[in-house]
Design an enzyme around this catalytic site. Structure first.
Site, PDB file in Angstrom:
ATOM      1  N   HIS A 105      66.433  -3.026   1.051  1.00 21.30           N
ATOM      2  CA  HIS A 105      66.545  -1.395   1.044  1.00 21.30           C
ATOM      3  C   HIS A 105      66.335  -1.103   2.579  1.00 21.30           C
ATOM      4  CE1 HIS A 105      65.802   2.914   0.213  1.00 21.30           C
ATOM      5  NE2 HIS A 105      66.870   2.740  -0.447  1.00 21.30           N
ATOM      6  N   CYS A 106      65.278  -1.579   3.296  1.00 19.09           N
ATOM      7  CA  CYS A 106      64.641  -1.377   4.573  1.00 19.09           C
ATOM      8  C   CYS A 106      65.893  -1.584   5.629  1.00 19.09           C
ATOM      9  CB  CYS A 106      63.533  -2.085   4.889  1.00 19.09           C
ATOM     10  SG  CYS A 106      61.979  -1.977   3.677  1.00 19.09           S
TER      11      CYS A 106
END
Length: 333
Positions: A324-325
């Site tokens: 997600h980062c």
């Protein structure tokens, strides 16, 4: 008092126009070598590109590695980078409602490398501006430090974050919790914020980003991790956050946390919650432990209409983040 135009922050599971990513370049954080990090990023990007367009930001000098590893349908944009965490340096697009039509509006916040933890970051602080120019987005700029990984939304006016991050003195020290809440509610057109106390233990680089510990699955449901081991550094954190989520009237789904991993005596912040939702797809981290299969089964139940692709996230974790980062959705508005 000026009347605000109605607005909404689309939930991450709504349709995307594209995904934005940034190619690994800060050599000192990739202790297993930059090439391994680039191959890990490429696997994520190539997987997503089968479902929606992917835009990759790349330094000019890194063009050979990117062009060699990325699928040919991924669009490469060349400009300077300091690091590779697209979630935190990209604009956040919201939906602005006019009298007859809705249109996208890019919110551009300040970036200070998670409280000045890394030098330099001047190039990364300009990435959101570059992206809005490429996308020809209408822009609203805020004199407020906020990373995309620090906040989630359910698309229906509820935001989710942690006090550990947003109230940290290294972000916006002159603002109170009430000040920050008011600013975020107005910016995102939201009604309320669920403030969890802390993020996952060991997430020191981001000071407890929400995307490592909890996220919305639908309008009323949040997924987080759990453990029955009272000796786990996360046990009390999970219990405290669970109580806050229940008090907010939201349902909580839990999946077992990955088995603990330590480097130089410090616990590493492994998280299955750091997954990315794309069009008809969920990209889920795996870490090579027995809980991987449980997390996969849980996500299949939660997203029955999407393909679930589990990708080894260990090399991404080396740099301090997860799937997600390294991704940011541009919603289809």
């Amino acid at each position: 008092m000026q009347k605000l135009t109605p607005r909404r922050w689309p939930a991450e599971w709504e349709k995307h126009k594209a995904t934005w990513m940034a190619w690994p370049c800060r050599k000192e954080i990739w202790t297993n070598g930059l090439e391994k990090a680039q191959r890990a990023f490429a696997e994520v990007a190539n997987t997503i590109s089968e479902y929606e367009p992917v835009n990759m930001i790349v330094r000019a000098e890194d063009a050979p590695s990117a062009q060699n590893l990325l699928n040919s349908d991924i669009e490469i944009h060349f400009f300077e980078l300091d690091d590779s965490w697209a979630r935190d340096i990209s604009p956040l697009w919201i939906e602005e409602h006019g009298k007859e039509v809705s249109s996208p509006l890019a919110l551009k916040f300040l970036f200070n490398a998670w409280g000045n933890k890394f030098e330099t970051y001047a190039h990364d602080a300009k990435v959101a501006e570059h992206i809005t120019q490429i996308t020809k987005s209408k822009v609203e700029t805020y004199d407020f430090v906020l990373e995309g990984g620090a906040i989630h939304g359910n698309g229906q006016g509820t935001l989710l974050t942690t006090e550990e991050c947003l109230l940290n003195a290294n972000r916006n020290p002159d603002l109170s919790k009430d000040d920050i809440q008011t600013l975020l509610l107005n910016a995102f057109g939201a009604k309320d914020i669920v403030w969890l106390k802390k993020g996952i233990f060991g997430d020191v680089d981001t000071d407890g980003h929400i995307d490592n510990i909890a996220c919305f699955v639908d309008n009323k449901t949040i997924i987080s991790q759990n453990t029955n081991n009272r000796q786990s550094e996360n046990f009390t954190i999970y219990q405290d956050n669970k109580a806050i989520i229940k008090e907010a009237g939201l349902e909580l789904i839990e999946t077992p946390e990955p088995e603990p991993r330590y480097i130089d005596g410090e616990r590493v912040p492994l998280s299955y919650i750091n997954y990315y939702i794309a069009n008809d797809l969920v990209v889920l981290p795996s870490f090579g432990c027995k809980q991987d299969q449980v997390a996969l089964s849980t996500l299949k139940d939660l997203y029955p209409k999407r393909d679930i692709k589990q990708i080894d996230a260990n090399e991404i974790l080396v740099g301090g983040g997860g799937i997600h980062c390294i991704t940011m959705q541009q919603p289809l508005i």
